[in-house]
Design a protein around this motif. Sequence first.
Motif, PDB file in Angstrom:
ATOM      1  N   VAL A  85       0.839  -1.203   0.000  1.00  0.00           N
ATOM      2  CA  VAL A  85       0.000   0.000   0.000  1.00  0.00           C
ATOM      3  C   VAL A  85       0.873   1.252   0.000  1.00  0.00           C
ATOM      4  CG1 VAL A  85      -1.660   1.341   1.337  1.00  0.00           C
ATOM      5  CG2 VAL A  85      -1.968  -1.131   1.083  1.00  0.00           C
ATOM      6  N   LEU A  86       1.905   1.256   0.854  1.00  0.00           N
ATOM      7  CA  LEU A  86       2.803   2.414   0.911  1.00  0.00           C
ATOM      8  C   LEU A  86       3.580   2.574  -0.388  1.00  0.00           C
ATOM      9  CD1 LEU A  86       4.244   1.987   4.536  1.00  0.00           C
ATOM     10  CD2 LEU A  86       2.606   3.708   3.753  1.00  0.00           C
TER      11      LEU A  86
ATOM     12  N   LEU B 241      -5.402  -3.835  -4.890  1.00  0.00           N
ATOM     13  CA  LEU B 241      -5.290  -5.030  -5.736  1.00  0.00           C
ATOM     14  C   LEU B 241      -4.170  -5.941  -5.237  1.00  0.00           C
ATOM     15  CD1 LEU B 241      -5.849  -6.700  -8.317  1.00  0.00           C
ATOM     16  CD2 LEU B 241      -4.243  -5.175  -9.521  1.00  0.00           C
ATOM     17  N   LEU B 242      -3.020  -5.359  -4.919  1.00  0.00           N
ATOM     18  CA  LEU B 242      -1.889  -6.165  -4.478  1.00  0.00           C
ATOM     19  C   LEU B 242      -2.155  -6.820  -3.116  1.00  0.00           C
ATOM     20  CD1 LEU B 242       1.083  -3.892  -5.590  1.00  0.00           C
ATOM     21  CD2 LEU B 242       0.181  -5.933  -6.720  1.00  0.00           C
ATOM     22  N   VAL B 243      -2.837  -6.097  -2.223  1.00  0.00           N
ATOM     23  CA  VAL B 243      -3.182  -6.683  -0.929  1.00  0.00           C
ATOM     24  C   VAL B 243      -4.148  -7.846  -1.120  1.00  0.00           C
ATOM     25  CG1 VAL B 243      -4.341  -6.265   1.264  1.00  0.00           C
ATOM     26  CG2 VAL B 243      -2.741  -4.577   0.370  1.00  0.00           C
ATOM     27  N   THR B 244      -5.101  -7.676  -2.023  1.00  0.00           N
ATOM     28  CA  THR B 244      -6.037  -8.766  -2.319  1.00  0.00           C
ATOM     29  C   THR B 244      -5.303  -9.975  -2.884  1.00  0.00           C
ATOM     30  OG1 THR B 244      -7.808  -7.177  -2.766  1.00  0.00           O
ATOM     31  CG2 THR B 244      -8.098  -9.411  -3.617  1.00  0.00           C
TER      32      THR B 244
ATOM     33  N   LEU C 161       1.520  -8.099 -14.219  1.00  0.00           N
ATOM     34  CA  LEU C 161       2.644  -8.965 -13.875  1.00  0.00           C
ATOM     35  C   LEU C 161       2.968  -8.867 -12.396  1.00  0.00           C
ATOM     36  CD1 LEU C 161       4.996 -10.834 -14.559  1.00  0.00           C
ATOM     37  CD2 LEU C 161       6.324  -8.808 -15.233  1.00  0.00           C
ATOM     38  N   VAL C 162       2.956  -7.653 -11.871  1.00  0.00           N
ATOM     39  CA  VAL C 162       3.224  -7.462 -10.445  1.00  0.00           C
ATOM     40  C   VAL C 162       2.155  -8.161  -9.611  1.00  0.00           C
ATOM     41  CG1 VAL C 162       3.481  -5.750  -8.613  1.00  0.00           C
ATOM     42  CG2 VAL C 162       4.408  -5.285 -10.887  1.00  0.00           C
ATOM     43  N   ALA C 163       0.894  -8.089 -10.062  1.00  0.00           N
ATOM     44  CA  ALA C 163      -0.198  -8.741  -9.341  1.00  0.00           C
ATOM     45  C   ALA C 163      -0.014 -10.256  -9.327  1.00  0.00           C
ATOM     46  CB  ALA C 163      -1.541  -8.378  -9.969  1.00  0.00           C
TER      47      ALA C 163
ATOM     48  N   ALA D   4       3.159 -15.162  -4.335  1.00  0.00           N
ATOM     49  CA  ALA D   4       3.696 -14.984  -2.979  1.00  0.00           C
ATOM     50  C   ALA D   4       2.611 -15.260  -1.944  1.00  0.00           C
ATOM     51  CB  ALA D   4       4.247 -13.571  -2.811  1.00  0.00           C
ATOM     52  N   GLY D   5       1.405 -14.781  -2.213  1.00  0.00           N
ATOM     53  CA  GLY D   5       0.300 -15.020  -1.289  1.00  0.00           C
ATOM     54  C   GLY D   5      -0.010 -16.489  -1.113  1.00  0.00           C
ATOM     55  N   ALA D   6       0.198 -17.275  -2.175  1.00  0.00           N
ATOM     56  CA  ALA D   6      -0.026 -18.718  -2.078  1.00  0.00           C
ATOM     57  C   ALA D   6       0.953 -19.378  -1.113  1.00  0.00           C
ATOM     58  CB  ALA D   6       0.083 -19.353  -3.462  1.00  0.00           C
TER      59      ALA D   6
END
Length: 423
Positions: free
Chosen positions: A33-34, A51-54, A105-107, A113-115
């Motif tokens: 977020v930051l 989006l990235l946090v999700t 791509l970043v998402a 990583a979230g997995a």
Amino acid sequence: MGSTGGVRTALVRYVAGATLARGADAGAAVGFVLLAATTPDVPRPSLAGALLVTCLTAPHLLGPVLARRLDRARDGRQLIAVVCVAYGVLIAAASVGLGRAPIALVAVLAAVAGACGPLLTGGLSSRLAALAPDGERAQRRAQGLDSLSYGLGGTAGPAMVAALAAVAGARTSMLVLAAAAVLGGVLIRTLPAGGDTVPPDEVLSVRQALRLIVTTGPLRRVMYTTVVAAVPGGAVAVIAVAYGPDLHVDAGTAGLLAAAFGLGNLLGSLAVSARPLLGEPEKLVTRTAAVVGLGFALCAAAPGYPLAFAGFALVGILNAPFFTATLASRARYSPPQARAQVFVSMAALKVGAASAGTALAGAGAGLGARALLVIGSAMILVTAGVTLLDRRARPAAPPGSRQSAVGATSDNADRPRSHDKFR
């Protein structure tokens, strides 16, 4: 597993590695977020950060599938160590790529990583018993230390990211966070091997493991108690800020109530590590959950800020033995054929419930903080009562009856199994 000194050294390495891994897992959301907000070339920074946090949190739902790999692994520490390193590398790549590579791509990098997240939380906890000596007191002390690693990681990770971002920039803070995950993996790899060895063809399928949780009375009751308690727990930060007008303080000061909750949780974790909880884990879950519910009620009744601060700290202290009791219950009632799947599935449900609690508290902020605290208290207390009725309505099988860890379809599986080492 060897000398007392060797056991202590292994537990210290476990706590250090788990804290680093879980700190990275907890801090990444704040960091993204930051980073999105401070990177000039990111379009619609708020949306990109969300989006990235999700992408980091949603893959926790895949936890049971990933945990089966851990149950089938010959060396669980090696798999978890690899996952920690992969998490760090993926977080670093996503951080470097944000603003320079396509957001899609970043998402994807963040989602992969979230997995990894479920194995850094419940998966890692499922390996703990092999490091501690047999015996109830020693096992419970180790579970208290595990609770401490969650508290330290959950508090220090976001705080470190925010503090370092203010000094050196958000991208640098994320790279440091990634390095912490890698270091955590290295420490975990040094842990001694051990634990139940189950032939891969005897490991339960995901469907069988989930069915086991639902049909095994103690696991089921601990599961829904954990999920319900996680809803107000996830709402603490929102409720704390919303409490400002009632307590006649500004939003920043009110937000410190959430910090009091976190500090209390750390103190409670230290307490249950020093003086382990003893007794039947499922009953401890019911009792400690009821006490947490009463703690939320006390917070709702606080007449002023000092007492509210003390109340939130008290709830944090009380939450530590509750969480430790849930860890003990997962360990006691899960068979070796599905131990990681049980740990990770419950952790995934808890993460989902906490996220729902945050969203619901935000949507219901107009009700006021006191009302939200009362609702949270009532939810937990009612659930504790339901567990008592559930337990009495479906008694355990009589001594000597045959029970199946795989095919249990009723609360005949309620009696703790003698084959595990958590008794």
